[in-house]
Write an enzyme that holds these catalytic residues in place. Structure first.
Site, short mmCIF file in Angstrom:
data_model
loop_
_atom_site.label_atom_id
_atom_site.label_comp_id
_atom_site.label_asym_id
_atom_site.label_seq_id
_atom_site.Cartn_x
_atom_site.Cartn_y
_atom_site.Cartn_z
N ASP A 63 4.60 15.24 -59.22
CA ASP A 63 4.07 15.67 -60.52
C ASP A 63 2.56 15.48 -60.59
OD1 ASP A 63 4.24 16.73 -63.05
OD2 ASP A 63 4.87 14.87 -64.02
N HIS A 96 -1.39 23.38 -57.38
CA HIS A 96 -0.15 23.60 -56.63
C HIS A 96 -0.45 23.81 -55.15
CE1 HIS A 96 2.05 23.50 -60.27
NE2 HIS A 96 1.66 24.67 -60.73
N GLU A 136 14.08 23.68 -65.88
CA GLU A 136 13.20 23.77 -67.05
C GLU A 136 11.86 24.44 -66.71
OE1 GLU A 136 14.93 20.99 -66.19
OE2 GLU A 136 16.39 21.14 -67.81
N LEU A 166 14.84 14.22 -39.37
CA LEU A 166 14.69 14.09 -40.83
C LEU A 166 15.38 15.24 -41.58
CD1 LEU A 166 13.15 12.76 -43.32
CD2 LEU A 166 11.35 14.45 -42.86
N ARG A 224 9.27 9.25 -66.58
CA ARG A 224 10.54 9.89 -66.97
C ARG A 224 11.18 10.54 -65.75
NH1 ARG A 224 6.64 12.85 -70.11
NH2 ARG A 224 6.02 14.76 -69.06
C1 IPE Z 1 9.33 17.72 -63.00
O1 IPE Z 1 8.01 17.88 -63.37
C2 IPE Z 1 9.76 18.86 -62.13
C3 IPE Z 1 9.13 18.92 -60.81
C4 IPE Z 1 8.33 18.04 -60.29
C5 IPE Z 1 9.47 20.08 -60.06
P1 IPE Z 1 7.61 18.53 -64.77
O2 IPE Z 1 6.14 18.48 -64.85
O3 IPE Z 1 8.24 19.87 -64.91
O4 IPE Z 1 8.28 17.53 -65.80
P2 IPE Z 1 8.08 17.36 -67.36
O5 IPE Z 1 8.45 18.64 -67.98
O6 IPE Z 1 6.65 17.00 -67.60
O7 IPE Z 1 9.00 16.24 -67.73
C1 IPE Z 2 4.27 19.38 -60.51
O1 IPE Z 2 3.02 19.46 -61.10
C2 IPE Z 2 4.68 20.64 -59.83
C3 IPE Z 2 5.79 21.36 -60.48
C4 IPE Z 2 6.42 21.00 -61.56
C5 IPE Z 2 6.19 22.61 -59.86
P1 IPE Z 2 2.86 20.04 -62.56
O2 IPE Z 2 2.67 21.51 -62.48
O3 IPE Z 2 3.97 19.62 -63.44
O4 IPE Z 2 1.51 19.37 -63.03
P2 IPE Z 2 1.19 18.73 -64.45
O5 IPE Z 2 2.29 17.76 -64.74
O6 IPE Z 2 1.16 19.85 -65.43
O7 IPE Z 2 -0.12 18.07 -64.27
MG MG Z 3 4.27 18.02 -64.62
#
Ligand code: IPE
Ligand code: IPE
Ligand code: MG
Length: 255
Positions: free
Chosen positions: A29, A46, A76, A140, A203
């Site tokens: 994340d 990304h 989601e 792995l 979370r």
């Molecule tokens: C969780 O991250 C999903 C992935 C890492 C793929 P999100 O960024 O989508 O989670 P929330 O919505 O902030 O909880």
């Molecule tokens: C995690 O990074 C990657 C995916 C959920 C695909 P985010 O895109 O959720 O990055 P933040 O949480 O918005 O910074």
């Molecule tokens: Mg995120």
């Protein structure tokens, strides 16, 4: 940890290879915030997140980890802007295209959890091709969670079990943890010993709800593109210094 780097020292040597977790799951994340912090578009984050994936998968292979699960796209996440979803799907296909030969040479077996049949057709096809190519590899196990949601996984399993009961294939009394496990995406995969989440969010975001019942949780404030091998080793060492009691007392464990 700049001084450690200058001295060319790595935490890797502090990992107890006798006490390795079998399975590490990661909620990757913080890509978006990492990019935003530098005035860039989210997709830039990304793209850099993919670089971290490469490093961490390499580190996992080097230390001899058996299973690593990466949360790459949640159910989601379909709620994000279409342009971001599209960019993520493109990145996924490109990453598989660019890395597959190397992964195969490294004896990595690629698996997925989640409903990949709902991904764009070229993405699904690429994934199936990669899984087929690496299916006999014995190193792995790299598990990508894609279009994955823990609750829907549990509901799906419940429906399948109900169907079996309706058809007199199993009895209600046969339902236990082991049986339930067999109906999850992770039927052949041990529960994660360690769950890591980056980016300072505390979370679970619908990840592996059933499987993390007794996982050790590790949170770091680093955004995923900044997470590196040393951070990964640090999390493993932290895990190795914990006492997993599974409901018992400390005295019972030490015996
Ligand atoms: C969780 O991250 C999903 C992935 C890492 C793929 P999100 O960024 O989508 O989670 P929330 O919505 O902030 O909880
Ligand atoms: C995690 O990074 C990657 C995916 C959920 C695909 P985010 O895109 O959720 O990055 P933040 O949480 O918005 O910074
Ligand atoms: Mg995120």
């Amino acid at each position: 940890m700049p001084c450690i780097r200058l001295l060319n020292m790595s935490l890797k040597k502090n990992i107890n290879t006798e006490k390795l977790p079998r399975h590490i799951a990661i909620i990757m994340d913080g890509n978006g915030r990492w990019a935003k912090k530098q005035g860039k578009f989210r997709v830039f984050g990304h793209r850099n997140g993919v670089k971290t994936v490469k490093k961490i998968v390499e580190a996992a292979g080097e230390i001899g980890l058996e299973f690593i699960t990466l949360y790459a796209f949640s159910k989601e996440n379909w709620n994000r802007p279409y342009s971001e979803i599209d960019a993520l799907m493109q990145l996924l296909v490109n990453a598989v295209n660019n890395e597959l030969t190397k992964l195969n040479e490294q004896n990595v077996k690629l698996l997925t959890i989640g409903d990949i049949s709902k991904l764009p057709v070229p993405v699904e096809e690429k994934l199936n091709y990669a899984k087929k190519l690496t299916e006999n590899n014995t190193g792995l196990k790299l598990i990508l969670a894609l279009n994955y949601g823990g609750r829907s996984e549990i509901i799906k399993a419940t429906k399948k079990i109900s169907e079996q009961i309706k058809n007199n294939k199993i009895n209600i009394d046969d339902i236990n943890n082991d049986l339930f496990n067999k109906y999850l995406y992770t039927a052949e995969i041990p529960d994660p010993d360690l769950l890591i989440r980056t980016s300072g969010e505390y979370r679970i975001s619908n990840f592996l709800l059933w499987q993390i019942a007794y996982s050790e949780l590790y949170f770091t404030n680093k955004f995923w593109p900044d997470f590196d091998k040393e951070d990964f080793y640090k999390a493993i060492i932290d895990y190795q210094n914990r006492e997993r009691r599974f409901g018992k007392t400390s005295e019972q464990i030490k015996k």
